[in-house]
Each structure stands twice: as structure tokens, then as C-alpha cells.
Design a protein around this motif. Sequence first.
Motif, short mmCIF file in Angstrom:
data_model
loop_
_atom_site.label_atom_id
_atom_site.label_comp_id
_atom_site.label_asym_id
_atom_site.label_seq_id
_atom_site.Cartn_x
_atom_site.Cartn_y
_atom_site.Cartn_z
N ARG A 1 -27.43 28.72 -12.99
CA ARG A 1 -26.99 30.10 -13.16
C ARG A 1 -26.79 30.31 -14.65
O ARG A 1 -25.86 29.75 -15.24
N VAL A 2 -27.68 31.06 -15.26
CA VAL A 2 -27.65 31.26 -16.70
C VAL A 2 -27.25 32.70 -16.98
O VAL A 2 -27.99 33.63 -16.66
N PRO A 3 -26.07 32.93 -17.52
CA PRO A 3 -25.62 34.31 -17.78
C PRO A 3 -26.61 35.07 -18.66
O PRO A 3 -27.10 34.53 -19.65
N ARG A 4 -26.88 36.30 -18.29
CA ARG A 4 -27.74 37.15 -19.11
C ARG A 4 -27.11 37.31 -20.49
O ARG A 4 -25.92 37.56 -20.62
N LEU B 1 -19.65 24.39 -12.93
CA LEU B 1 -20.17 24.56 -11.57
C LEU B 1 -19.55 25.81 -10.97
O LEU B 1 -18.32 25.99 -11.04
N ASP B 2 -20.37 26.67 -10.40
CA ASP B 2 -19.82 27.86 -9.76
C ASP B 2 -19.43 27.53 -8.32
O ASP B 2 -19.67 26.41 -7.83
N ASP C 1 -20.68 28.11 -5.60
CA ASP C 1 -21.81 27.73 -4.76
C ASP C 1 -22.43 26.40 -5.17
O ASP C 1 -23.47 26.00 -4.62
N GLY C 2 -21.84 25.73 -6.17
CA GLY C 2 -22.36 24.44 -6.61
C GLY C 2 -23.51 24.53 -7.58
O GLY C 2 -24.15 23.51 -7.87
N ARG C 3 -23.78 25.73 -8.11
CA ARG C 3 -24.86 25.87 -9.09
C ARG C 3 -24.34 25.52 -10.49
O ARG C 3 -23.16 25.67 -10.79
N LEU C 4 -25.27 25.08 -11.34
CA LEU C 4 -24.96 24.72 -12.71
C LEU C 4 -24.88 25.99 -13.56
O LEU C 4 -25.86 26.72 -13.69
N VAL C 5 -23.69 26.29 -14.10
CA VAL C 5 -23.52 27.44 -14.97
C VAL C 5 -23.72 26.98 -16.42
O VAL C 5 -22.99 26.11 -16.90
N VAL C 6 -24.71 27.54 -17.08
CA VAL C 6 -25.07 27.11 -18.44
C VAL C 6 -24.41 28.05 -19.45
O VAL C 6 -24.69 29.25 -19.46
N SER D 1 -12.45 26.76 -10.36
CA SER D 1 -12.56 25.91 -9.18
C SER D 1 -11.59 26.40 -8.11
O SER D 1 -10.75 27.28 -8.35
N ALA D 2 -11.68 25.80 -6.94
CA ALA D 2 -10.84 26.23 -5.82
C ALA D 2 -9.35 26.06 -6.12
O ALA D 2 -8.51 26.79 -5.56
N ASP D 3 -8.99 25.12 -6.99
CA ASP D 3 -7.58 24.90 -7.31
C ASP D 3 -7.06 25.83 -8.40
O ASP D 3 -5.92 25.71 -8.85
N GLY D 4 -7.90 26.76 -8.87
CA GLY D 4 -7.49 27.74 -9.86
C GLY D 4 -7.72 27.32 -11.30
O GLY D 4 -7.52 28.12 -12.22
N PHE D 5 -8.16 26.08 -11.53
CA PHE D 5 -8.43 25.61 -12.88
C PHE D 5 -9.90 25.81 -13.24
O PHE D 5 -10.78 25.75 -12.37
N PHE D 6 -10.13 26.04 -14.52
CA PHE D 6 -11.48 26.08 -15.05
C PHE D 6 -11.86 24.66 -15.49
O PHE D 6 -11.04 23.92 -16.02
N ARG D 7 -13.14 24.33 -15.28
CA ARG D 7 -13.65 23.01 -15.68
C ARG D 7 -14.96 23.20 -16.44
O ARG D 7 -15.89 23.83 -15.93
N LYS D 8 -15.01 22.65 -17.64
CA LYS D 8 -16.23 22.73 -18.45
C LYS D 8 -16.66 21.32 -18.83
O LYS D 8 -15.86 20.54 -19.36
N TYR D 9 -17.91 21.02 -18.56
CA TYR D 9 -18.48 19.69 -18.78
C TYR D 9 -19.42 19.72 -19.97
O TYR D 9 -20.13 20.70 -20.19
N ARG D 10 -19.43 18.62 -20.71
CA ARG D 10 -20.38 18.50 -21.82
C ARG D 10 -21.21 17.24 -21.64
O ARG D 10 -20.66 16.15 -21.42
#
Length: 544
Positions: free
Chosen positions: A344-347, A495-496, A498-503, A411-420
Motif C-alpha cells: 500500500r503506497v500512499p499517493r 503493516l496496515d 489488512d496485513g499489507r506493507l505500507v511504504v 495496530s490493534a493495541d492502539g500503538f503505531f509501529r514503523k519498521y526499517r
Amino acid sequence: MTSRSMVLPTSQAEAPDISSLLRAGRELYRSGEIKRAIAIFQAGLALAATASIGVVVDGVADLHAALANAFMLCDDIGSAAENYKAALRIAPHLVACWCNLGIVHQRSGRTQDAISLYLEALRRNPGHRPSRTNLVEALVASRQFAIARTLLLELLEETPEDAELRSQLGKVCFALGETAEAVIQFEQAVALAPGQAENFYWVGAIRQARGELEAAQAAYARAVHTHPVLRRPAAKSPPAFRALALFAPFVGNTPVEFLFKDCAYQTSIVSLLPGSPPDGSLLADEADVVVNLVSDADQGAEVLPLVAAIAASLGKPVVNDPARIRNTTRDATALALADVEGCRVPRTIRIAACEGLPGGLVLAFPVLARQAGMHGGDVFEKLADVAALTAFLAAHADHDRYVIDYVDYRSADGFFRKYRFLFIGEEILPYHLAIGGDWKLHRDATDMAHHAWMQEEEERFLSAPGQVFGASLDRALRVIRDRIGLDYFGIDCALDPDGRLVVFEVNASMLVHDQNPEFPYKDPYIRRIKVAFDRMLARLAQGN
């Protein structure tokens, strides 16, 4: 009599004793015949093992210490450590052994253990200068800058003309945010040792960071005139190969302080200034592989053609082809990756300087807006409506800007997670996981140091990223690697629901460092990145 034809002194029984073997080994060591010296020292220890209980133990301790020093020169730090410890078990008064064992631990990444060993050496001899100077390095490595500064000031009281100490103090002051004092220390280092090129460049970099652009330009021009190439010797001799890095002040560059540290290869950095092209003949003998550090396609648009021309003229393999860098603006990468399965790549819409929102543009608020060429959280906002977006664009009209669709990646627990992840050649390695309560998430600004569960989750990700990013997302990452086409770059993603990779971001400007004293579990995974980078350069330098 030369060392090569040396006849070992013998006793009346025509057999060498421990003292004679120690002297002979030291002679070989001083003459550079390290492997022969090791054999002699080992022979001395073998002889000591058969000697009577009354043998002089100091001689055995000295043999272990000398053997450890020889192993250090051969980069066999495991054997060196064993022999320093053996020497200290016999003769704990050998202060140099405590100090050298600290060096072994520091080279092994065990900085806190190294600090303890340097302190033990200083307990036994408070004035032991090598232990004091090595302690400074260990304190800096563990980010204990305030203590390091105190110790440096004490050392400089004793030797105020020591340019190396001035340079170290400059770096420590910079790390503490004391940039004005840092410049003073580096300027003094320049005056004391004009042959040390790095200090010239530090002055330019700090003045640039302080926003003193004219002074920074003058400092860089002085640095380039005095030292056109900044050379850093290899950690071994001879160097495995030579890497030439092309750097441009005032534009975004790949951070390489960590990547170019403790290298088995020689690194040479040339700074490219407008109107001052480097002497091609000067560079010809500097490189087996060329590393393009100009990494920000927005900031570096004007200098990238020059980088490409220099790289092409050298005829060597190039890491991060400048032509490919030019295709890594945020809008270009969004288009290039828009159809990657599982992503999922934001416009992302680019709005040129002085222009407003294009007519007919349909936006779903909130949206994100940021100034082109900025990274991190600078000039980057979430805007709730057209009025707020219009005001943001007007406030930054002197620059190109991006308008980006907002993706709620909580995420479902209310926290944001960003991976590098870092892409290094064919390898894709995890670097960090940031967990926080706000959408604008940066690893170093999180509260993770105070939450064990967050650290445990990050460690699980680093040790087994496939458990978070399954096979389908691994395939997506590999497609991204192939489409971007760079040799070294990073991705920030999430991850959104739906489990998609958000870039979020894909470029070669991402910071990688090993200064994580609060998170020691990260160290082995960060070292993997360094090893992979060195391995990639070696492969290219060797034409593989």
C-alpha cells in the motif's frame, strides 16, 4: 647480526632459557617478524611448563604479555585475550595488560567491559596515559560524553598542544550540543596539526549544522583546497582494497560514519563543491570501487550529474548509480511501487515552488504535507482540511512540497509501529522497529527505553523478521529492491490492518548507527549491516 640470522642465546647445556627466548622474541617483534616472534614466545611458554616450580613467574607473565601483543598485531584478538588474562593471573601488577585487555574487549564490541578494565588499570596506576586515552574512546562509544569531556580536559591540561585530543574534545562537544565550543576545539586542532584533514571538514559540517552557511562554505572551500581528499587508513595493512566516496556538502548524503568505521579497506572521501571540480588524475589512484554518497534526489539534483561524470571517468564499479538516485524522489518512488502486490503506497503529489493546489485535485483529509528534501519530522504536518493545507503550502512556497495521502497504520493495541530494513546488495536486513503513540514516529524519539515489552518486541523482529513479514511480504520487499535498483538503501514501512506493507519512504539517506547503549540487544544485528556493506564493497572491488 640481523634478526633473520639470529642465533638464540643458550645456557651451558646448549638449551635456551626462558629469559633468552623472551629477549629473542622481542627482537623479532621489533623487527616486524611477528609470526616468528609468536613461535619463539610459544616455545618459551612450553619450556616454562616443564620447568621446576621455582621458575621466575614474572618471566612467564612477560611471555604471555608479549605473545598477546603479537597476536593483537595479527588481529587474533581471541588468542590475545587468553594470553593477557594468563599474564594477569600470574602478575596482576602489569598495568599495560589491563589496558590492552580493555582494547580487546572494545574491539569485540564489549565497551562496558573495556571501561571496567581501563578503570582497573587506572586504579593500579592513576597516571597511566594509554588507559586514560582509551577510556575516553570507550566513554564516547558508550555515549557517556559528559564524563569523556571531563577526562579530555584533564588530559589537555597536561598536553595542551595535543591536536588529537583537541579533535576528540570537538567531537564530544558536538555530541553534547555545544557546537560553538566544538568549532573552537576543531579550529585549534587545525592550527596545531594542519596535516590532519578531518578537522577541516568538521568545521564546515558544524557551521553548516548551525545554519552559518557562508562560514560553512568558506570552511569547506578551505578544507578542499588544503586536503582535496580525506583519507582514512584501513584497520589492517596492507588494505584489502580502496574505496573512494563522492560527497557533496549542503545536499543530502548517505550517512557513513558507522559504515566506514574500522574498515579493512582504505576509504577516501572527496568533497564536491560548485565551481571546484576535483582533479581527475588525483582520484585515479584512490579507488577500486566508487561509492556515491549523494543520496537525496531533491537536494542533490544539481550535483548528481557531476557525480555521474566523475564516477564514469574513473571506470570503476559504482555503488548507488547517480542516475538511479535521481529516480528516488518521494513522488517517483510512489509511482514506481504503486502496483507492487501486497503493498500500500500512499499517493504522493509534488507541488512546485510558488505553486498552489492544482485544480480538480481530489483529496481525502486528513493529508500529510512536507517540504521536499526534508527528512525526519522537519517541516512535516498532518492537516485536517483544505484551509490548513493551503496555509502550509503558502508558508513554504519557496520550495517544492509534497502532499501525501494519510494512512492510519495503528495496530490493534492502539500503538503505531514503523519498521526499517536496509537493502545491501542482495541482502535485506532489519535495522529497527519503532513503537509509539503518535503517527509521526521516529525511533530515537520514542519512549521505548522505558518499556521492556517494546524492547522485547523489537528484538524478536530483529532476530526473526520473517515472523512479522511473511513470505508474501518478503516477496514484496524483493520487488521493491529490484525496482529501486540501488546497491544500498533503506525503507521505512508499516503493516496496515489488512496485513499489507505500507511504504513510507525508500531512499539511501537513512541513518544507521551503532550508538545504542540503552538497547544492547541491537548490536549484533547492526553489526550484520556493517559486515554486509563491507562484503558488498569487497565483491565489487574485486570485480565479482
